[in-house]
Write a protein that holds these residues in place. Structure first.
Motif, short mmCIF file in Angstrom:
data_model
loop_
_atom_site.label_atom_id
_atom_site.label_comp_id
_atom_site.label_asym_id
_atom_site.label_seq_id
_atom_site.Cartn_x
_atom_site.Cartn_y
_atom_site.Cartn_z
N THR A 148 0.81 -1.23 0.00
CA THR A 148 0.00 0.00 0.00
C THR A 148 0.84 1.28 0.00
N CYS A 149 2.14 1.15 -0.24
CA CYS A 149 3.03 2.33 -0.23
C CYS A 149 2.91 3.07 1.11
N GLY A 150 2.96 2.30 2.18
CA GLY A 150 2.90 2.87 3.50
C GLY A 150 1.53 3.35 3.91
N GLY A 151 0.48 2.74 3.35
CA GLY A 151 -0.88 3.11 3.71
C GLY A 151 -1.44 4.28 2.94
N VAL A 152 -0.79 4.66 1.85
CA VAL A 152 -1.25 5.79 1.04
C VAL A 152 -2.13 5.33 -0.12
N MET A 153 -1.82 4.18 -0.70
CA MET A 153 -2.59 3.65 -1.82
C MET A 153 -3.35 2.41 -1.35
N SER A 208 -6.07 5.97 6.27
CA SER A 208 -4.72 6.46 6.53
C SER A 208 -4.18 7.29 5.37
N ALA A 209 -4.87 7.28 4.25
CA ALA A 209 -4.48 8.08 3.09
C ALA A 209 -5.20 9.42 3.03
N ARG A 210 -6.06 9.72 4.00
CA ARG A 210 -6.92 10.90 3.93
C ARG A 210 -6.11 12.17 3.74
N ASN A 212 -0.77 9.02 6.46
CA ASN A 212 0.49 8.43 6.00
C ASN A 212 1.10 9.20 4.83
N ASN A 213 0.57 10.38 4.56
CA ASN A 213 1.14 11.25 3.54
C ASN A 213 2.33 12.01 4.12
N TYR A 214 3.04 12.72 3.25
CA TYR A 214 4.13 13.57 3.72
C TYR A 214 3.58 14.79 4.46
N PHE A 215 4.41 15.37 5.32
CA PHE A 215 4.05 16.59 6.04
C PHE A 215 3.62 17.69 5.07
#
Length: 428
Positions: A329-334, A349-351, A407-410
């Motif tokens: 999931t690419c770290g819970g993003v996809m 977690s991708a919100r 789980n997105n970037y800052f």
């Protein structure tokens, strides 16, 4: 809604250390109408220190995947490609995962990252090599079989840029034209853009508007947030010659070089054009694609794609199942993926926003210091796009780059969260 609040938030992101960025631009739509646009920082951090503007072109990384799928879907509509056909038919050689020789790989699997094809360190190769060099044990880029996964095709998701190099080569084989030329003639020009994959082929005035992407990482791989900016993509002093291309791989930055395309054999290796990430396009030109999406495949009354093709792109082709663990999931993003687009559940977690549970469809891009995104809100005409062209810290290993609520970037949380709140009317 107070525009000054967004201006202040985005302006405050510009800086020279820590989590600051070198430049950025944002455009927001509400009910299909552009309601906000602004641009900050620099597209060139040199003696000229040129600003980011609406007409600045950047190498937009994986936003390019959407345009490759626009091209694929147009060819599906024209009867040239079947999404569920064996890709071997279009490539002219047999492509199978050797672990599953009886299972065909299809364009749909490539487009949805369920093909079982994997990226190695290198996924863009010089024009004098064939695509087969990735897949034959004797091939120069075989990498000990790194391009084949152990999971069943169609059943398991792993994000893979090489999938799109294969799709680009399919486009060439079914049209008889070079990938960049065919897409320019049939998609990019129809959207009234002068976007291109080959920097030397940009009109001179467009080259002058080309922006560089930056990192504070030197060419030995060392990060120093208080040190110098290093140009990582499109840091040109002069425009390259026509029909030459500079090849780069994000995970093998030492494997690069300039190549002449004049002797390139169409249909052998479209990875040279980076169909997954190599499009140079401006903010303004991206709005043309966004308007096409928001208007059911039409741009200024001109049909680019059918509404049915767009619907096929946007619907989930793969959905993560935690019990089956059926994907990376690419770290819970996809957590689900369509065709060149993915879906974001506002509760997951991708919100994209902490304060609102809003679902979006679109794509992000990450490469060579750039962060980009283009999304629309499901079942509405609310949308946004953004580009950040450089950051000071290591996005993958510095804890400050990690998101606070997702789980997105800052940077994505900070930028997108503000935009979503503004669209929703909670920021006044």
């Amino acid at each position: 809604m107070n525009k000054n609040i967004l201006d202040e938030k985005f302006s405050d992101m510009i800086g020279d250390s820590g989590t600051k960025v070198s430049g950025l631009g944002v455009i927001i739509y509400k009910d299909g109408v552009e309601v906000y646009a602004n641009f900050f920082g620099s597209r060139k951090l040199d003696k000229k220190n040129l600003p980011v503007t609406r007409d600045t072109k950047f190498r937009v990384a994986s936003l390019s995947k959407q345009f490759t799928i626009f091209t694929i879907m147009q060819l599906v509509e024209r009867g040239k490609i079947n999404l569920d056909e064996d890709v071997s038919k279009y490539l002219g050689f047999n492509l199978r995962n050797p672990r599953y020789p009886r299972i065909k790989i299809t364009p749909r699997m490539l487009a949805s990252h369920t093909s079982s094809i994997r990226d190695g360190k290198i996924y863009s190769i010089p024009p004098n090599f064939s695509l087969q060099e990735f897949f034959l044990p004797t091939g120069k880029f075989f990498e000990d079989g790194a391009h084949f996964g152990i999971e069943l095709p169609e059943k398991f998701f792993t994000y893979c840029n090489l999938n799109y190099g294969i799709l680009g080569t399919i486009i060439e084989n079914v049209t008889g034209k070079r990938f960049d030329i065919y897409q320019r003639e049939n998609i990019l020009s129809q959207l009234d853009t002068r976007a291109d994959y080959v920097v030397g082929n940009l009109p001179r005035e467009d080259f002058e508007l080309l922006g560089t992407t930056y990192e504070k990482k030197n060419f030995s791989g060392h990060w120093d947030e208080f040190g110098a900016w290093y140009g990582k993509a499109d840091d040109y002093a002069e425009q390259p010659a026509r029909d030459t291309i500079y090849l780069q791989n994000p995970y093998a930055e030492n494997f690069c070089g300039t190549y002449d395309l004049r002797d390139y054999k169409v249909g052998t290796n479209a990875t040279i054009f980076s169909p997954q990430g190599g499009l140079r396009i401006s903010f303004e030109e991206l709005t043309h694609a966004m308007e096409m999406i928001l208007n059911g495949g039409k741009y200024h009354g001109r049909k680019i794609l059918s509404a049915e093709s767009l619907a096929e792109m946007f619907k989930p082709q793969w959905i993560y199942d935690v019990k089956k663990n059926n994907g990376d999931t690419c770290g819970g993003v996809m957590l689900s993926y369509g065709l060149g687009e993915y879906q974001i559940d506002g509760k997951s977690s991708a919100r994209l926003c902490k304060s609102h549970e809003i679902n979006f469809v679109g794509h992000t891009g990450v490469a060579f210091g750039l962060l980009s995104g283009m999304f629309f809100r499901a079942d509405t005409k609310d949308a946004f796009l953004y580009i950040i062209n450089g950051h000071c810290i290591d996005e993958d290993n510095d804890p400050r780059a990690k998101g606070n609520f997702s789980n997105n970037y800052f940077w994505e949380e900070n930028l997108i969260g503000s935009m979503v709140e503004w669209i929703d009317g909670s920021m006044v």
